[in-house]
Enzyme design. Structure first.
Site, PDB file in Angstrom:
ATOM      1  N   ASP A  83      28.792  29.620  38.819  1.00  0.00           N
ATOM      2  CA  ASP A  83      27.821  29.008  39.745  1.00  0.00           C
ATOM      3  C   ASP A  83      28.327  28.625  41.012  1.00  0.00           C
ATOM      4  O   ASP A  83      29.667  28.545  41.147  1.00  0.00           O
ATOM      5  CB  ASP A  83      27.194  27.781  38.918  1.00  0.00           C
ATOM      6  CG  ASP A  83      26.157  28.065  38.090  1.00  0.00           C
ATOM      7  OD1 ASP A  83      25.526  29.330  38.031  1.00  0.00           O
ATOM      8  OD2 ASP A  83      25.708  27.216  37.194  1.00  0.00           O
TER       9      ASP A  83
ATOM     10  N   LYS B  86      23.526  29.554  43.371  1.00  0.00           N
ATOM     11  CA  LYS B  86      22.344  29.142  43.987  1.00  0.00           C
ATOM     12  C   LYS B  86      22.670  27.961  45.096  1.00  0.00           C
ATOM     13  O   LYS B  86      23.040  26.981  44.590  1.00  0.00           O
ATOM     14  CB  LYS B  86      21.188  28.631  42.880  1.00  0.00           C
ATOM     15  CG  LYS B  86      20.702  29.649  42.180  1.00  0.00           C
ATOM     16  CD  LYS B  86      19.603  29.060  41.217  1.00  0.00           C
ATOM     17  CE  LYS B  86      19.106  30.176  39.986  1.00  0.00           C
ATOM     18  NZ  LYS B  86      20.450  30.296  38.931  1.00  0.00           N
TER      19      LYS B  86
ATOM     20  N   MET C 114      19.388  16.406  42.906  1.00  0.00           N
ATOM     21  CA  MET C 114      18.956  17.483  43.880  1.00  0.00           C
ATOM     22  C   MET C 114      17.836  16.533  44.585  1.00  0.00           C
ATOM     23  O   MET C 114      16.547  17.072  44.847  1.00  0.00           O
ATOM     24  CB  MET C 114      18.513  18.503  42.804  1.00  0.00           C
ATOM     25  CG  MET C 114      19.268  19.471  42.393  1.00  0.00           C
ATOM     26  SD  MET C 114      18.753  20.629  41.249  1.00  0.00           S
ATOM     27  CE  MET C 114      18.131  19.562  40.143  1.00  0.00           C
TER      28      MET C 114
END
Length: 259
Positions: free
Chosen positions: A38, A60, A173
């Site tokens: 990742d 991502k 997030m």
């Protein structure tokens, strides 16, 4: 399980500091044929992989995905079909906002053997590196981990309810929605003066933190041009940072264990 397929290990890489990965995870990296890693994985961890290992970046960022999740699920299955050992290296812990369940469901569909290796989640480690305990006697007896960026079409986070449900909120997030989250918490009954910490690149050498209150968080972020990736900690525990941060930083391991 299908004997023609290899095995997939979903491995938690931890929050960033390469020394926080588990011994078991390192052993698996040393034996891996293919590693799919990742964006937030510390690239130093890839040094454990053998020279023959194929390393595939599948990270991502906000609005910039190397592969949509559905394609990534199929890609993992594709590599497993070659009968090799696959490490799916995920930032933090695979099951804490890591989409590990979605990837496993695809493996189950294909009859692919898998194993989950937990990792240290950023929700605990990142505040700790800044001297913030997520719980503390007399101040916080409860903590809630929550995403500030729900899946599309899912508005299930009831911020007003969370305002009184938990002493500490750790928001993953949530930076781009910080002001809205703060407003909802205030409406729900949290005091405007409730401390907030925004921690960027936590546990890395370049980690940085901004502190504010629910009332001032939007202005502080704008004044400092604060950008993700970052973690948000909301609650009285943030006030410990001034006292504990120097103590934590002064504690250095005398000897690292090499595996």
């Amino acid at each position: 399980m299908n004997p023609n397929y290899g095995k997939v290990w979903l491995v938690g890489a931890g929050p960033g500091d390469a020394d926080l990965i588990s011994v078991k995870a390192v052993k698996l990296l040393k034996q891996a044929d293919i590693v799919l890693y990742d964006y937030l994985v510390n690239k130093e961890l890839l040094d454990y992989c053998p020279d023959s290992c194929e390393m595939v970046y599948v990270g991502k960022k906000k609005d910039k995905h190397t592969f949509p999740q559905e394609e990534l699920n199929e890609l993992i299955a594709h590599y497993a079909s070659k009968g090799q050992n696959i490490v799916r290296l995920k930032g933090g812990d695979p099951f804490v906002f890591g989409r590990g369940v979605e990837e496993i469901m695809t493996l189950i569909e294909y009859g692919i053997d898998y194993e989950v290796v937990p990792g240290i989640t950023s929700g605990v480690a990142v505040p700790a590196y800044m001297g913030i305990p997520v719980t503390a006697r007399h101040v916080a007896s409860s903590v809630t981990f929550v995403t500030g960026h729900p899946a599309k079409g899912n508005n299930s986070v009831d911020w007003q309810a969370l305002a009184k449900a938990s002493d500490t909120l750790v928001v993953y997030m949530g930076v781009s929605n910080a002001q809205r989250i703060a407003n909802e918490l205030i409406i729900g009954g949290k005091k405007q003066e409730t401390p907030v910490a925004l921690i960027r690149w936590g546990t890395y050498p370049q980690q940085e933190m901004l502190t504010a209150t629910l009332k001032t968080i939007g202005d502080v972020m704008e004044d400092n041009g604060f950008q993700p990736p970052a973690l948000m900690v909301i609650g009285e525990v943030v006030n410990f940072s001034e006292q504990l941060k120097p103590v934590i930083q002064s504690v250095k391991p005398q000897e690292l264990i090499h595996v």
